[in-house]
Design a protein around this motif. Structure first.
Motif, PDB file in Angstrom:
ATOM      1  N   ASP A 199      45.069  40.119  43.908  1.00 46.37           N
ATOM      2  CA  ASP A 199      46.023  40.354  44.996  1.00 46.37           C
ATOM      3  C   ASP A 199      47.438  39.921  44.620  1.00 46.37           C
ATOM      4  O   ASP A 199      48.417  40.560  45.007  1.00 46.37           O
ATOM      5  CB  ASP A 199      45.586  39.643  46.277  1.00 46.37           C
ATOM      6  N   LYS A 200      47.568  38.864  43.842  1.00 43.56           N
ATOM      7  CA  LYS A 200      48.893  38.399  43.397  1.00 43.56           C
ATOM      8  C   LYS A 200      49.516  39.354  42.382  1.00 43.56           C
ATOM      9  O   LYS A 200      50.735  39.349  42.207  1.00 43.56           O
ATOM     10  CB  LYS A 200      48.773  37.028  42.715  1.00 43.56           C
ATOM     11  N   ASN A 201      48.687  40.119  41.698  1.00 46.13           N
ATOM     12  CA  ASN A 201      49.173  40.926  40.575  1.00 46.13           C
ATOM     13  C   ASN A 201      49.111  42.433  40.814  1.00 46.13           C
ATOM     14  O   ASN A 201      49.451  43.202  39.915  1.00 46.13           O
ATOM     15  CB  ASN A 201      48.380  40.574  39.315  1.00 46.13           C
ATOM     16  N   LYS A 226      41.748  36.768  44.662  1.00 48.77           N
ATOM     17  CA  LYS A 226      43.022  36.070  44.892  1.00 48.77           C
ATOM     18  C   LYS A 226      44.013  36.360  43.771  1.00 48.77           C
ATOM     19  O   LYS A 226      45.190  36.626  44.015  1.00 48.77           O
ATOM     20  CB  LYS A 226      42.793  34.559  45.007  1.00 48.77           C
ATOM     21  N   GLU A 227      43.521  36.307  42.530  1.00 55.39           N
ATOM     22  CA  GLU A 227      44.400  36.584  41.381  1.00 55.39           C
ATOM     23  C   GLU A 227      44.827  38.044  41.343  1.00 55.39           C
ATOM     24  O   GLU A 227      45.981  38.358  41.029  1.00 55.39           O
ATOM     25  CB  GLU A 227      43.697  36.197  40.074  1.00 55.39           C
TER      26      GLU A 227
END
Length: 171
Positions: free
Chosen positions: A168-170, A165-166
């Protein structure tokens, strides 16, 4: 018998303290806030590796040891992350905190036996202290700009999903 029970109790207490439940996310300590501390360590083949050589990539930095059961449990998740995101600019870097003579060959054999697909470095006390690592496993997600995005201290159930999740955000 009482001595054995006492030792087992101490080991269980230590594991509970070091291997927290929940998502294991900890607020970054002052030592780990901001830019990830740079370092130079040797990999399992003896070559020098510097963290800053990965600038421009997202880094999953994992402090671990071959003798640590919770650390071993995270290895398949880290392998999966490396497989899933390598083409998008992610690198997983393991820092083995095994000590003593033969630690390099022990870590190398572990790597081969578990088919680890990411670089393994031989850590030292200075690197551990610079990241505020006092228990393992300890995982740091570092952005392309070398800033720490998040840190997980202790064993984290579902680490791969949380990191995905982290990441994918970055990406």
């Amino acid at each position: 018998m009482k001595r054995l029970l006492f030792i087992l109790f101490l080991l269980a207490a230590f594991c509970l303290a070091a291997c927290k439940g929940g998502d294991g996310r900890q607020p970054s300590a002052a030592k780990t806030a901001g830019v990830a501390p740079d370092f130079v360590l040797r990999d399992i083949t003896g070559n020098k590796v510097q963290l800053s050589q990965y600038r421009g990539k997202i880094i999953v930095l994992e402090f671990w040891a071959t003798w640590c059961p919770p650390c071993k449990a995270t290895v398949p998740e880290l392998i999966a992350l490396q497989d899933k995101y390598a083409a998008k600019g992610l690198v997983v870097v393991g820092i083995a905190l095994d000590e003593g003579e033969g630690s390099q060959s022990k870590v190398s054999a572990f790597s081969k036996g578990h088919k680890i697909n990411y670089p393994l470095l031989l850590g030292d006390e200075n690197v551990s202290k610079s990241y505020g690592v006092f228990s393992i496993p300890a995982t740091f997600l570092i952005g392309r700009d070398q800033k720490i995005i998040t840190a997980y201290k202790g064993y984290v159930d579902g680490l791969e999903g949380l990191l995905s999740k982290e990441i994918d955000k970055n990406i």
